[in-house]
Design a protein around this motif. Structure first.
Motif, PDB file in Angstrom:
ATOM      1  N   ALA A 589      87.964 -21.155 -36.248  1.00  0.00           N
ATOM      2  CA  ALA A 589      87.009 -20.401 -35.445  1.00  0.00           C
ATOM      3  C   ALA A 589      85.994 -21.291 -34.750  1.00  0.00           C
ATOM      4  CB  ALA A 589      86.285 -19.386 -36.331  1.00  0.00           C
ATOM      5  N   PHE A 590      85.898 -22.568 -35.110  1.00  0.00           N
ATOM      6  CA  PHE A 590      84.838 -23.418 -34.580  1.00  0.00           C
ATOM      7  C   PHE A 590      85.309 -24.111 -33.307  1.00  0.00           C
ATOM      8  CE2 PHE A 590      81.859 -26.783 -34.048  1.00  0.00           C
ATOM      9  CZ  PHE A 590      80.678 -26.278 -34.542  1.00  0.00           C
ATOM     10  N   ASP A 591      84.568 -23.946 -32.243  1.00  0.00           N
ATOM     11  CA  ASP A 591      84.871 -24.584 -30.964  1.00  0.00           C
ATOM     12  C   ASP A 591      83.565 -25.101 -30.394  1.00  0.00           C
ATOM     13  OD1 ASP A 591      85.557 -25.349 -28.418  1.00  0.00           O
ATOM     14  OD2 ASP A 591      86.943 -23.673 -28.093  1.00  0.00           O
ATOM     15  N   LEU A 592      83.279 -26.388 -30.605  1.00  0.00           N
ATOM     16  CA  LEU A 592      82.009 -26.972 -30.179  1.00  0.00           C
ATOM     17  C   LEU A 592      81.855 -26.910 -28.669  1.00  0.00           C
ATOM     18  CD1 LEU A 592      79.396 -28.453 -30.813  1.00  0.00           C
ATOM     19  CD2 LEU A 592      80.669 -30.606 -30.832  1.00  0.00           C
ATOM     20  N   ALA A 593      82.936 -27.218 -27.941  1.00  0.00           N
ATOM     21  CA  ALA A 593      82.852 -27.204 -26.484  1.00  0.00           C
ATOM     22  C   ALA A 593      82.478 -25.812 -25.970  1.00  0.00           C
ATOM     23  CB  ALA A 593      84.181 -27.668 -25.883  1.00  0.00           C
ATOM     24  N   ALA A 594      83.078 -24.778 -26.573  1.00  0.00           N
ATOM     25  CA  ALA A 594      82.770 -23.414 -26.144  1.00  0.00           C
ATOM     26  C   ALA A 594      81.321 -23.052 -26.449  1.00  0.00           C
ATOM     27  CB  ALA A 594      83.714 -22.432 -26.823  1.00  0.00           C
ATOM     28  N   LEU A 595      80.836 -23.506 -27.601  1.00  0.00           N
ATOM     29  CA  LEU A 595      79.438 -23.234 -27.937  1.00  0.00           C
ATOM     30  C   LEU A 595      78.493 -23.882 -26.938  1.00  0.00           C
ATOM     31  CD1 LEU A 595      79.426 -23.605 -31.824  1.00  0.00           C
ATOM     32  CD2 LEU A 595      78.848 -21.560 -30.541  1.00  0.00           C
ATOM     33  N   LEU A 596      78.804 -25.126 -26.559  1.00  0.00           N
ATOM     34  CA  LEU A 596      77.942 -25.827 -25.613  1.00  0.00           C
ATOM     35  C   LEU A 596      78.017 -25.184 -24.235  1.00  0.00           C
ATOM     36  CD1 LEU A 596      78.716 -29.487 -26.720  1.00  0.00           C
ATOM     37  CD2 LEU A 596      76.618 -28.208 -27.116  1.00  0.00           C
ATOM     38  N   ALA A 597      79.219 -24.742 -23.866  1.00  0.00           N
ATOM     39  CA  ALA A 597      79.383 -24.119 -22.554  1.00  0.00           C
ATOM     40  C   ALA A 597      78.667 -22.776 -22.466  1.00  0.00           C
ATOM     41  CB  ALA A 597      80.872 -23.940 -22.253  1.00  0.00           C
ATOM     42  N   SER A 598      78.390 -22.178 -23.610  1.00  0.00           N
ATOM     43  CA  SER A 598      77.732 -20.871 -23.603  1.00  0.00           C
ATOM     44  C   SER A 598      76.274 -20.961 -23.202  1.00  0.00           C
ATOM     45  CB  SER A 598      77.843 -20.240 -24.992  1.00  0.00           C
ATOM     46  OG  SER A 598      77.035 -20.946 -25.925  1.00  0.00           O
ATOM     47  N   GLY A 599      75.731 -22.181 -23.144  1.00  0.00           N
ATOM     48  CA  GLY A 599      74.337 -22.342 -22.766  1.00  0.00           C
ATOM     49  C   GLY A 599      73.361 -22.019 -23.862  1.00  0.00           C
ATOM     50  N   ASP A 600      73.814 -22.074 -25.100  1.00  0.00           N
ATOM     51  CA  ASP A 600      72.933 -21.782 -26.242  1.00  0.00           C
ATOM     52  C   ASP A 600      72.822 -23.030 -27.108  1.00  0.00           C
ATOM     53  OD1 ASP A 600      71.510 -20.803 -28.365  1.00  0.00           O
ATOM     54  OD2 ASP A 600      73.062 -19.433 -29.079  1.00  0.00           O
ATOM     55  N   VAL A 602      70.447 -24.084 -29.048  1.00  0.00           N
ATOM     56  CA  VAL A 602      69.905 -23.843 -30.389  1.00  0.00           C
ATOM     57  C   VAL A 602      71.010 -23.302 -31.297  1.00  0.00           C
ATOM     58  CG1 VAL A 602      68.219 -22.539 -31.735  1.00  0.00           C
ATOM     59  CG2 VAL A 602      67.604 -23.441 -29.481  1.00  0.00           C
ATOM     60  N   GLY A 603      71.799 -22.358 -30.767  1.00  0.00           N
ATOM     61  CA  GLY A 603      72.906 -21.820 -31.547  1.00  0.00           C
ATOM     62  C   GLY A 603      73.948 -22.873 -31.855  1.00  0.00           C
ATOM     63  N   LEU A 676      75.510 -35.062 -32.481  1.00  0.00           N
ATOM     64  CA  LEU A 676      76.798 -34.470 -32.136  1.00  0.00           C
ATOM     65  C   LEU A 676      76.676 -33.497 -30.970  1.00  0.00           C
ATOM     66  CD1 LEU A 676      78.321 -33.855 -35.667  1.00  0.00           C
ATOM     67  CD2 LEU A 676      79.154 -35.446 -33.947  1.00  0.00           C
ATOM     68  N   VAL A 677      75.633 -32.683 -30.977  1.00  0.00           N
ATOM     69  CA  VAL A 677      75.440 -31.740 -29.881  1.00  0.00           C
ATOM     70  C   VAL A 677      75.190 -32.487 -28.579  1.00  0.00           C
ATOM     71  CG1 VAL A 677      73.929 -29.933 -28.978  1.00  0.00           C
ATOM     72  CG2 VAL A 677      74.661 -29.863 -31.354  1.00  0.00           C
ATOM     73  N   ALA A 678      74.354 -33.524 -28.645  1.00  0.00           N
ATOM     74  CA  ALA A 678      74.063 -34.300 -27.439  1.00  0.00           C
ATOM     75  C   ALA A 678      75.314 -35.000 -26.924  1.00  0.00           C
ATOM     76  CB  ALA A 678      72.963 -35.317 -27.731  1.00  0.00           C
ATOM     77  N   ALA A 679      76.130 -35.550 -27.844  1.00  0.00           N
ATOM     78  CA  ALA A 679      77.334 -36.277 -27.436  1.00  0.00           C
ATOM     79  C   ALA A 679      78.405 -35.352 -26.894  1.00  0.00           C
ATOM     80  CB  ALA A 679      77.884 -37.069 -28.619  1.00  0.00           C
ATOM     81  N   ILE A 690      68.144 -32.928 -27.325  1.00  0.00           N
ATOM     82  CA  ILE A 690      68.182 -31.565 -27.857  1.00  0.00           C
ATOM     83  C   ILE A 690      66.887 -30.825 -27.535  1.00  0.00           C
ATOM     84  CG2 ILE A 690      67.287 -32.224 -30.125  1.00  0.00           C
ATOM     85  CD1 ILE A 690      69.948 -29.583 -29.454  1.00  0.00           C
ATOM     86  N   ASP A 691      65.776 -31.580 -27.454  1.00  0.00           N
ATOM     87  CA  ASP A 691      64.498 -30.958 -27.119  1.00  0.00           C
ATOM     88  C   ASP A 691      64.560 -30.364 -25.718  1.00  0.00           C
ATOM     89  OD1 ASP A 691      62.441 -32.524 -29.277  1.00  0.00           O
ATOM     90  OD2 ASP A 691      64.272 -33.569 -28.699  1.00  0.00           O
ATOM     91  N   GLU A 692      65.130 -31.145 -24.754  1.00  0.00           N
ATOM     92  CA  GLU A 692      65.204 -30.685 -23.370  1.00  0.00           C
ATOM     93  C   GLU A 692      66.129 -29.482 -23.240  1.00  0.00           C
ATOM     94  OE1 GLU A 692      64.538 -35.058 -21.283  1.00  0.00           O
ATOM     95  OE2 GLU A 692      66.536 -34.363 -21.820  1.00  0.00           O
ATOM     96  N   MET A 693      67.251 -29.522 -23.958  1.00  0.00           N
ATOM     97  CA  MET A 693      68.183 -28.396 -23.914  1.00  0.00           C
ATOM     98  C   MET A 693      67.514 -27.131 -24.439  1.00  0.00           C
ATOM     99  SD  MET A 693      71.603 -30.253 -25.344  1.00  0.00           S
ATOM    100  CE  MET A 693      72.552 -28.739 -25.326  1.00  0.00           C
ATOM    101  N   ALA A 694      66.830 -27.257 -25.565  1.00  0.00           N
ATOM    102  CA  ALA A 694      66.168 -26.096 -26.148  1.00  0.00           C
ATOM    103  C   ALA A 694      65.054 -25.593 -25.243  1.00  0.00           C
ATOM    104  CB  ALA A 694      65.611 -26.452 -27.523  1.00  0.00           C
ATOM    105  N   ALA A 695      64.329 -26.530 -24.611  1.00  0.00           N
ATOM    106  CA  ALA A 695      63.239 -26.129 -23.722  1.00  0.00           C
ATOM    107  C   ALA A 695      63.770 -25.327 -22.539  1.00  0.00           C
ATOM    108  CB  ALA A 695      62.482 -27.360 -23.239  1.00  0.00           C
ATOM    109  N   ARG A 696      64.922 -25.776 -21.968  1.00  0.00           N
ATOM    110  CA  ARG A 696      65.509 -25.044 -20.845  1.00  0.00           C
ATOM    111  C   ARG A 696      65.937 -23.643 -21.285  1.00  0.00           C
ATOM    112  NH1 ARG A 696      68.339 -29.741 -19.672  1.00  0.00           N
ATOM    113  NH2 ARG A 696      70.252 -28.812 -20.478  1.00  0.00           N
ATOM    114  N   HIS A 697      66.487 -23.577 -22.476  1.00  0.00           N
ATOM    115  CA  HIS A 697      67.018 -22.298 -22.943  1.00  0.00           C
ATOM    116  C   HIS A 697      65.900 -21.317 -23.283  1.00  0.00           C
ATOM    117  CE1 HIS A 697      69.906 -19.572 -24.725  1.00  0.00           C
ATOM    118  NE2 HIS A 697      69.142 -19.496 -25.801  1.00  0.00           N
TER     119      HIS A 697
END
Length: 718
Positions: A589-600, A602-603, A676-679, A690-697
């Motif tokens: 069930a785990f798909d890191l690329a899909a999670l990142l593409a979702s724009g979330d 923090v999630g 891992l999320v950044a990479a 990760i700070d910038e990503m969370a700030a945008r979200h």
């Protein structure tokens, strides 16, 4: 590790200068763990005695000898052996040593590597002197315990380091003069205070990275540093030369190479060790002994932070040559055979080839239509009412049965009788215990005693799968069933036929018939139930294919349901039954690329951290809620080997490469999740934090530490 298995291989007769040893136990070492898990580079196995094989030490007794050997069959020995995880090994006699007097043969496998390493390091290389200070990192391990004894034998003073409170208490009890916390970054300062600022004369080191550098800095002038680890060597780690300026000697120690290239030095060290055991100045380290099927569990145990001493593996018993299945023929005695599953067994025996049946129960009551059924088949049936818990009744039955056989052997015995008198253990009366155990054990003892002269070809004892994990209110019943299994094993050892069959719940005959509510309750706990026909057909396969089994379980189980209902199945002993499937579902069930593409982001960070916490808890055998994601891994108890296991497991779960981690650099699980999320991001977002990503979200700035706190609380709550 779950893929590890034992296999049969031909034994090799000893040639000139060789001996064959029947192995009592093999010592497990970190080298073996790393080799089995694929963590050793090829160069680590070059030039050593054991080569690319797991296992390098064992204990046992000599079976056969070649020409020119001083040993004789029966001699108890310890030995260095390549590929030592085996029931029998053939090896050059020069790597074999007579077992020191007073040392138990199995436990002696804890001696060769640990004491050779410690003696060669402290006596052979460091030439430890009375009054000198020696620091032992990893002191609670097998080598550490051996080294502490050898240091004491030399009159030296020891400072022991260990990473857990339990280990430190153990080392204090062993007699270490001082014990320090190896995970405390200030241990070097504490050591210098203990030695009035001078430092120690010898360091026996088993840690890597920054802790190793701190240990090196603790040496006094003319000190000797004895390196046991491998990680820094194969990582080609840089080491500043400044700590060596005060006439410091640095020794790299690998007893695998010592045995091969300097057998003379190895022999001298082992001779000193044997002498120490003979004088009772040396004693074996603490030992955990695992049976052959539990080798994967033993490896996991060695990787845990609380592991102490040596781990030994008993080899599997070499299976005897299988005997041909004895046909189901002749006269059969079925106790409990007038109704229920016992009667179904009698019907099945008639179909399978039995020529006559004696069916016995306390009441002797049987449906006349059943007798007509047997008569139509031409099967003579004798029905007897007898309470076989009474010796006189059992003797009368066997007197009559013997007369009917007219000198022919008995085809078989089936003990299918039982009494259920369930109740909470605290409320079980003597009368209940006597009734339940009598129906199981007393009758079995009578059958065992009286059937001997009749030479039965089969001797079957019906037990229950409840004996595998217990069952509420059935303590006496479970105990009786396990007693029958013990009898089956004892008869097998004595060369007599016996098989104890642990049945799962039977749906269509016996206790469950007509009890709809009870059947539904059992189905909710066990899942699929057996039919009598399916159960007995499965037994026939066992009898035909594996007639020498002493015990067998025939019980299809839904372990997921059963674990929910039985607390005894929720612990480490049975966790692989369920967790592996759950882990596969999580992985799928785990798909890191899909999670990142979702724009979330923090999630995504939380999901990755969930995986990291889950893997860390699995490696440490800890509860998920106890894992602090902001605490450095080294403080959680991770060492370099656990770190490599963590890396491999995370990469398998997430499908991404995890950078090599430096455990001594304060790395936390939250840090790894952030990396891992950044990479894993694509395009221009790849270099964002990760700070910038969370700030945008979220539309506002977010502190990473605060984010990690929130994630940790989420994990703990779950």
């Amino acid at each position: 590790l779950d893929g590890l298995s034992w296999t049969l291989a031909p034994r090799r007769a000893p040639g000139p200068g060789e001996v064959e040893i029947a192995v009592a136990a093999t010592g497990l070492n970190f080298r073996d763990v790393m080799l089995i898990e694929g963590l050793l580079p090829p160069e680590a196995m070059e030039g050593g005695f054991a080569g690319p094989h797991a296992g390098m030490e064992c204990a046992g007794h000599v079976l056969r000898v070649g020409a020119g050997v001083e040993f004789a069959p029966g001699d108890k020995v310890v030995a260095f052996v390549a590929d030592a995880f085996a029931s029998h090994v053939t090896v050059s006699a020069h790597t074999v040593m007579a077992l020191p007097p007073g040392v138990e043969a199995t436990l002696a496998a804890a001696m060769p590597v640990a004491f050779l390493t410690a003696d060669h390091a402290l006596n052979g290389l460091a030439r430890l002197q009375a009054g000198e200070w020696v620091m032992l990192t990893g002191a609670a391990g097998g080598v550490g315990q051996a080294a502490m004894q050898i240091a004491r034998q030399a009159g030296a003073r020891s400072i022991a380091l260990a990473g857990t409170a339990a280990k430190r208490r153990f080392l204090q009890a062993m007699g270490a003069e001082h014990v320090l916390d190896s995970r405390d970054a200030d241990f070097a300062d504490q050591l210098m205070r203990l030695t009035d600022g001078r430092g120690v004369d010898v360091v026996l080191n088993a840690v890597s990275g920054l802790p190793m550098e701190r240990a090196l800095a603790c040496l006094a002038p003319f000190g000797r540093f004895l390196e046991l680890g491998k990680r820094d060597f194969f990582a080609n780690s840089m080491l500043g030369m400044r700590p060596l300026r005060n006439n410091i000697a640095y020794f790299a120690i690998d007893v695998d190479q010592l045995v091969k290239h300097r057998p003379d030095l190895a022999k001298q060290a082992l001779s000193r060790v044997v002498s120490g055991f003979g004088d009772r100045k040396l004693h074996l380290p603490t030992v955990d002994v695992f049976e052959a099927p539990r080798i994967a569990e033993a490896i996991r145990q060695m990787k845990r932070p609380n592991h102490m001493g040596k781990i030994l593996i008993r080899p599997p018993e070499v299976p005897a040559v299988r005997t041909a299945a004895r046909p189901i023929g002749g006269t059969w005695l079925v106790v409990g055979g007038t109704r229920g599953f016992g009667l179904e067994t009698a019907r099945w025996l008639a179909r399978a080839g039995a020529s006559a049946l004696w069916l016995v129960s306390r009441s002797g009551g049987i449906d006349p239509s059943v007798l007509a059924e047997f008569a139509a088949q031409g099967i003579p049936v004798t029905v007897r009412a007898a309470d076989l818990t009474r010796p006189e009744a059992a003797e009368t039955l066997f007197h009559d049965l013997t007369a009917s056989l007219a000198g022919q052997p008995l085809g078989g015995v089936v003990h299918a009788a039982m009494v259920l008198a369930d109740g909470l253990f605290s409320h079980v009366s003597d009368a209940q215990l006597s009734a339940v155990l009598g129906a199981k054990l007393t009758i079995a003892e009578q059958l065992d005693r009286l059937s001997g002269p009749l030479s039965p070809q089969h001797f079957w004892l019906y037990t229950s799968a409840a004996g595998r994990f217990g069952n509420r209110g059935q303590a006496a019943y479970v105990a009786g069933n396990l007693g029958l299994e013990a009898m089956a094993r004892a008869r097998r050892r004595a060369g007599l036929p016996a098989m104890a069959i642990a049945w799962g719940p039977i749906a269509d005959v016996g206790t469950l018939v007509g009890q709809t509510a009870l059947r539904k309750a059992i189905e909710a706990r066990f899942g699929q139930l057996l039919t009598a026909r399916a159960a007995l057909d499965a037994l026939q396969q066992v009898v035909e294919r594996d007639p020498d089994r002493a015990t067998i379980t025939i019980a299809p189980m839904d372990w997921h349901l059963l674990r929910k209902d039985h607390a005894t199945l929720a612990g480490p002993l049975t966790e692989e039954l369920d967790l592996r499937a759950e882990q596969e579902q999580r992985q799928a069930a785990f798909d890191l690329a899909a999670l990142l593409a979702s724009g979330d982001p923090v999630g995504a960070h939380a999901a990755v951290l969930d995986v990291l916490v889950d893997v860390a808890a699995d490696i440490m055998r800890a509860v998920v809620a106890d894992i602090d994601v902001r605490r450095p891994l080294v403080d959680l108890g991770f060492d370099s080997l656990m770190g490599m296991s963590f890396k491999i497991a995370v990469e398998e779960r997430l499908g991404v490469a995890l950078p090599v981690m430096a455990m001594g650099d304060g790395l936390t699980l939250a840090d790894i999740a952030t990396q891992l999320v950044a990479a894993g991001r694509d395009g221009a977002a790849q270099h964002d934090t990760i700070d910038e990503m969370a700030a945008r979200h979220l539309g506002r700035s977010v502190d990473t530490d605060d984010l990690s706190d929130r994630v940790r609380r989420k994990v703990a709550a779950e």
